[in-house]
Design an enzyme around this catalytic site. Structure first.
Site, PDB file in Angstrom:
ATOM      1  CB  SER A 290      -0.927  -0.029   1.223  1.00  0.00           C
ATOM      2  OG  SER A 290      -1.921   0.976   1.089  1.00  0.00           O
ATOM      3  CG  ASN A 291      -0.402   4.627  -1.423  1.00  0.00           C
ATOM      4  OD1 ASN A 291      -1.074   5.445  -0.804  1.00  0.00           O
ATOM      5  ND2 ASN A 291      -0.890   3.949  -2.438  1.00  0.00           N
TER       6      ASN A 291
END
Ligand code: PMT
Length: 218
Positions: A29-30
């Site tokens: 993810s980020n």
């Protein structure tokens, strides 16, 4: 004061990160918190638009008068976006460009101590905003560009490549703006112009962006 600027219009906004599963326990993810997209959704609803917010996992509550559609992966987000008719589409989400080629059915066990590294093959995710822009009923398309250098040039390339009407470029190498911050500063890029909007709260910025989008939409 932006009430009425978007009355009667359908606005669809993507926001937050996507999560790309590796196995039942792990994902890629980020750092997107969703704040920018949620602020835009709030401002669009306040401007009278029917506002749908297609959101990756965030800790934020849904703004008043906004319909939230919760998604996890980029593929889920694309499916949700394709199901929504929009007059204006705003891509504020930090969509993962790649996902693991396969999702392991069981938690991947650590290899024996002899293997110091392991390899994960990633494959490209669909480009959601470019897919929507290429559709038969093309909405007015507003994209974001998360850049760390050559911001205006790279953002202008995305305006052309993804066939967008506006690109909102932000410098995500800074800690005071961009990912997860309460404030942002952007350069608004269209085919004919570029304009820098200096740092302010994401909500104040969203109000200003709604004004610009309403004018450009006409
Ligand atoms: O969520 P916050 O913590 O408030 O942070 C806000 C933000 C930094 C995430 C936001 O302001 C922002 O820049 N969002 C775009 C992040 C991004 O993925 O930028 P990009 O330059 O990689 O993508 C360009 C455009 O294509 C974006 O509109 C993006 O939503 C879209 N995209 C990208 C990849 C993909 N596979 N599908 C897409 O639709």
């Amino acid at each position: 004061f932006s009430s009425g600027l978007l009355s009667g219009l359908d606005v669809v906004i993507t926001a937050g990160p996507t999560r790309e599963a590796i196995d039942p326990v792990r994902y890629i993810s980020n750092h997107s918190s969703g704040k920018m997209g949620y602020a835009l959704a709030q401002a669009c609803a306040e401007a009278g638009a029917r506002t749908r917010l297609i959101s990756g996992p965030t800790r934020l509550s849904c703004p008043a008068n906004v319909e939230r559609i919760d998604v996890v992966s980029a593929q889920d987000m694309l499916e949700a976006a394709l199901a929504c008719k929009a007059d204006i589409f705003i891509g504020a989400a930090a969509v993962a460009d790649y996902r693991p080629e396969t999702i392991a059915a069981q938690k991947i066990k650590k290899q024996g101590s002899d293997s110091a590294s392991t390899t994960l093959t990633l494959v490209q995710n669909p480009d959601i905003i470019a897919t929507i822009a290429a559709g038969t009923h093309k909405p007015f398309m507003v994209g974001f560009a998360a850049e760390t250098e050559n911001i205006v040039d790279y953002a202008r390339n995305k305006l052309i490549k993804k066939r967008l009407d506006l690109v909102i470029a932000n410098d995500v190498s800074r800690h005071d703006i961009g990912f997860n911050s309460d404030d942002n500063a952007v350069t608004l890029i269209s085919a004919a112009s570029e304009e820098y909007l200096e740092p302010r709260s994401k909500y104040q910025l969203a109000l200003e962006l709604v004004r610009r989008i309403a004018i450009a939409y006409r």
